[in-house]
Design an enzyme around this catalytic site. Sequence first.
Site, PDB file in Angstrom:
ATOM      1  N   ALA A  35      -5.736   4.522  -3.879  1.00 10.43           N
ATOM      2  CA  ALA A  35      -5.112   5.876  -3.529  1.00 10.43           C
ATOM      3  C   ALA A  35      -3.567   5.779  -3.341  1.00 10.43           C
ATOM      4  O   ALA A  35      -2.823   6.790  -3.975  1.00 10.43           O
ATOM      5  CB  ALA A  35      -5.490   6.366  -2.005  1.00 10.43           C
ATOM      6  N   GLY A  36      -2.964   4.829  -3.228  1.00 12.04           N
ATOM      7  CA  GLY A  36      -1.650   4.620  -3.458  1.00 12.04           C
ATOM      8  C   GLY A  36      -0.969   4.893  -4.882  1.00 12.04           C
ATOM      9  O   GLY A  36       0.124   5.224  -5.072  1.00 12.04           O
ATOM     10  N   HIS A  37      -1.524   3.940  -5.771  1.00 12.92           N
ATOM     11  CA  HIS A  37      -1.302   4.188  -7.069  1.00 12.92           C
ATOM     12  C   HIS A  37      -1.706   5.594  -7.615  1.00 12.92           C
ATOM     13  O   HIS A  37      -0.815   5.911  -8.385  1.00 12.92           O
ATOM     14  CB  HIS A  37      -2.362   3.146  -7.966  1.00 12.92           C
ATOM     15  CG  HIS A  37      -2.052   1.782  -7.676  1.00 12.92           C
ATOM     16  ND1 HIS A  37      -2.874   1.047  -7.214  1.00 12.92           N
ATOM     17  CD2 HIS A  37      -0.945   0.937  -7.909  1.00 12.92           C
ATOM     18  CE1 HIS A  37      -2.332  -0.266  -7.186  1.00 12.92           C
ATOM     19  NE2 HIS A  37      -1.169  -0.362  -7.452  1.00 12.92           N
ATOM     20  N   ASP A 150       6.689  -1.634  -1.655  1.00 17.34           N
ATOM     21  CA  ASP A 150       7.315  -2.768  -2.115  1.00 17.34           C
ATOM     22  C   ASP A 150       8.843  -2.444  -2.355  1.00 17.34           C
ATOM     23  O   ASP A 150       9.425  -2.294  -3.397  1.00 17.34           O
ATOM     24  CB  ASP A 150       7.017  -2.899  -3.612  1.00 17.34           C
ATOM     25  CG  ASP A 150       5.602  -3.429  -3.593  1.00 17.34           C
ATOM     26  OD1 ASP A 150       5.055  -4.551  -3.215  1.00 17.34           O
ATOM     27  OD2 ASP A 150       4.547  -2.678  -4.151  1.00 17.34           O
ATOM     28  N   GLN A 153      11.202  -4.698  -4.240  1.00 14.36           N
ATOM     29  CA  GLN A 153      11.128  -4.534  -5.559  1.00 14.36           C
ATOM     30  C   GLN A 153      11.840  -3.347  -6.090  1.00 14.36           C
ATOM     31  O   GLN A 153      12.762  -3.281  -6.942  1.00 14.36           O
ATOM     32  CB  GLN A 153       9.781  -4.220  -6.020  1.00 14.36           C
ATOM     33  CG  GLN A 153       9.552  -3.955  -7.250  1.00 14.36           C
ATOM     34  CD  GLN A 153       8.043  -3.739  -7.581  1.00 14.36           C
ATOM     35  OE1 GLN A 153       7.335  -4.812  -8.060  1.00 14.36           O
ATOM     36  NE2 GLN A 153       7.404  -2.457  -7.466  1.00 14.36           N
ATOM     37  N   LEU A 184      -1.968   0.390   2.062  1.00 14.04           N
ATOM     38  CA  LEU A 184      -2.876   0.324   0.776  1.00 14.04           C
ATOM     39  C   LEU A 184      -2.303  -0.894   0.141  1.00 14.04           C
ATOM     40  O   LEU A 184      -1.150  -0.701  -0.255  1.00 14.04           O
ATOM     41  CB  LEU A 184      -2.949   1.647   0.218  1.00 14.04           C
ATOM     42  CG  LEU A 184      -3.847   2.431   0.764  1.00 14.04           C
ATOM     43  CD1 LEU A 184      -4.274   3.502  -0.158  1.00 14.04           C
ATOM     44  CD2 LEU A 184      -5.220   2.159   1.457  1.00 14.04           C
TER      45      LEU A 184
END
Length: 287
Positions: A35-37, A150, A153, A184
Amino acid sequence: MEVLTDPALVRERCQAWLRRNVIVGLVPTMGYLHAGHESLMRYAREQADIVVASLFVNPTQFGPTEDLAAYPRDLERDTAIARAAGVDVLFAPTPESMYAPEAATWVDVPSMGQLLCGRTRPIHFRGVCTVVAKLFLLTSPTFAVFGQKDWQQVAILRRMVADLGFPVRIEARPIVREADGLALSSRNVYLSAAERAQAPHINEGLALAETLARDGERDAKRLLAAVRTYFEEQLPDGKVDYLECVHPDRLESLSRLDGPALFATAVRFPSARLIDNRLVDVSRASI
């Protein structure tokens, strides 16, 4: 939705869109979508004329003892999720098509890439920067979307974009969590039942730092000590790789909280290494 594997064909498509001033949003992923993507893809769908999502388990960001071979993959499932999220082009290349056998060029931001996760994953961000730079050159996006889980990143990629002059806007979107607060991650599937029960305490420990800061504590060392004690009590199967309070953009350690501060951690369970973070800004009025 088109599923493309040939980098040359992706470049051809995206160059045509660039010539027509089409707004292209890029969502780089390593697949095994959750769900994060989906939230990143749906955000890109709202902002762009064309959404390109990449699906690539990038070998150059894995160390020799890391989980490259075991990293979860499910192209059929990922394709269905991307299609439902409104992606126009799903780019799923092979490592051989992205890296020539004699490839010898790297993109790196060593001053930031050796901090936090970089201390135990020394080549990780070199691999990330290199593959993202290649994706930018292939897709010519107007913007690229990444998740704030991230955080390091994102900070490094923003530095790379600024230093190299990529005409790409980096968009960072909020962490998506399970109902119990666990961030997630595709690696969550590795967790045993006992580890999964403990894992939400990573977020709870970072929330403790925020609570103490909002109650008036400004000394980073004391805040980190409180979180470390909490982790020792609540994460018996977890080993802390790092727990730090850093500047959110430069990632340099902070001794006091006088403005925005990022509390970031990595916890290694026997089955998986999980990262999380929390931005605390004591300059804002308390809620």
